[in-house]
Design a protein around this motif. Structure first.
Motif, short mmCIF file in Angstrom:
data_model
loop_
_atom_site.label_atom_id
_atom_site.label_comp_id
_atom_site.label_asym_id
_atom_site.label_seq_id
_atom_site.Cartn_x
_atom_site.Cartn_y
_atom_site.Cartn_z
N ALA A 171 18.40 -127.10 -29.41
CA ALA A 171 17.40 -126.95 -28.36
C ALA A 171 17.77 -127.81 -27.16
CB ALA A 171 16.01 -127.34 -28.87
N ALA B 82 11.78 -128.44 -31.59
CA ALA B 82 12.71 -127.36 -31.95
C ALA B 82 14.05 -127.92 -32.41
CB ALA B 82 12.90 -126.41 -30.78
N GLN C 5 19.74 -121.02 -30.13
CA GLN C 5 19.48 -122.15 -29.24
C GLN C 5 18.20 -121.87 -28.46
OE1 GLN C 5 22.06 -123.27 -25.77
NE2 GLN C 5 21.99 -125.29 -26.74
N VAL C 6 17.27 -122.80 -28.56
CA VAL C 6 16.02 -122.73 -27.79
C VAL C 6 16.24 -123.41 -26.45
CG1 VAL C 6 13.65 -123.60 -27.66
CG2 VAL C 6 14.50 -122.63 -29.80
N GLY D 54 9.79 -123.12 -31.63
CA GLY D 54 10.70 -122.42 -32.52
C GLY D 54 10.07 -121.40 -33.45
N VAL E 238 11.02 -128.98 -26.94
CA VAL E 238 12.45 -129.13 -27.18
C VAL E 238 12.70 -130.15 -28.29
CG1 VAL E 238 14.64 -129.87 -26.16
CG2 VAL E 238 13.09 -128.41 -24.86
#
Length: 269
Positions: free
Chosen positions: A88, A80, A68-69, A54, A77
């Motif tokens: 994420a 993030a 949104q990651v 992030g 994930v």
């Protein structure tokens, strides 16, 4: 989704601190500077594909974006997802877990140099084109074909006999193939010739608007760069001056990274 050696590289921490000093900090500052000019105004939905832990999602969310990651590394994930204002999900750039026409902007900061085949990279661009709304922007980051050669001299790496073959391979076909992870070199990747990203994006159906050098040749000046970035005044001057030359095509190959800015054509009336 990722090649085993790439996943191992990121599991070991990969580039966790790379963007916090020297050339890495310049890369971050220049990329962020570009994003402030390229993205639609907040609030807008930004899909940060390959967004890792992030590093860009945090300031984007702080600026009011809905971020949104999407990343293929579970640890990335998980981290993030804990960030304020960020969601994420685990996913692959070639098959995004997002519906069509749902993002205002898509960032491809990572996938394009970890997808070694051209067809996979075009697929990633095409997926970005699918999920972004008509008129939306897609920004892809790539590593220069010549980065390892310059890095070898800037950081005195040619003393290791294994480094020259690594450079020669990248110069020959763009493939960066480190033989030994214990040396701490960057993992398997594709290093683009400056003209390639735009061609890949166009093949995916996007309209290329700009090609920007990120660091310029200044990434090679070593400790002097840390001195410059230690001063807010000189950092501001540096960013101001680099904006003036960021689109100069003769400098693209000398920059360690390049941004390719494309848009999805707006729907016909």
């Amino acid at each position: 989704m990722l090649r085993p050696e790439v996943l191992d590289y990121y599991k070991r921490g990969g580039e966790h601190h790379r963007l916090t000093a020297g050339a890495g900090r310049l890369e971050f500052l220049r990329t962020w500077d570009a994003l402030t000019r390229l993205l639609p105004a907040a609030p807008a939905h930004v899909l940060d594909v390959g967004g890792a832990t992030g590093v860009y999602a945090v300031p984007l969310a702080a600026a009011g974006y809905e971020v949104q990651v999407v990343d293929p590394v579970p640890d990335h994930v998980a981290h993030a997802a804990t960030l304020p204002g960020v969601t994420a999900v685990l996913g692959d750039a070639r098959s995004l877990p997002a519906a069509a026409d749902t993002a205002d902007a898509v960032l491809l900061f990572g996938p394009l140099y970890h997808l070694l085949s051209r067809s996979d990279r075009v697929t990633a661009w095409r997926e970005a084109a699918r999920v972004v709304r008509p008129g939306g922007v897609v920004v892809g980051a790539t590593i220069s074909r010549f980065a390892s050669l310059f890095d070898g001299f800037a950081n005195d790496r040619f003393g290791d006999a294994a480094f020259r073959p690594l450079v020669e391979g990248a110069l020959s076909d763009g493939m960066h193939r480190p033989s030994s992870p214990e040396r701490g070199w960057f993992t398997s990747a594709y290093f683009h010739h400056p003209d390639e990203p735009a061609a890949e994006a166009a093949e995916a159906g996007l309209v290329v608007r700009q090609r920007l050098s990120v660091e310029s040749p200044l990434w090679m000046i070593g400790p002097r760069l840390d001195e410059l970035l230690a001063s807010a005044e000189r950092t501001a001057l540096l960013l101001e001056m680099l904006r003036e030359i960021e689109s100069e095509p003769t400098l693209l190959g000398a920059s360690s990274h390049q941004l390719t800015v494309a848009v999805r054509a707006a729907a016909s009336a």
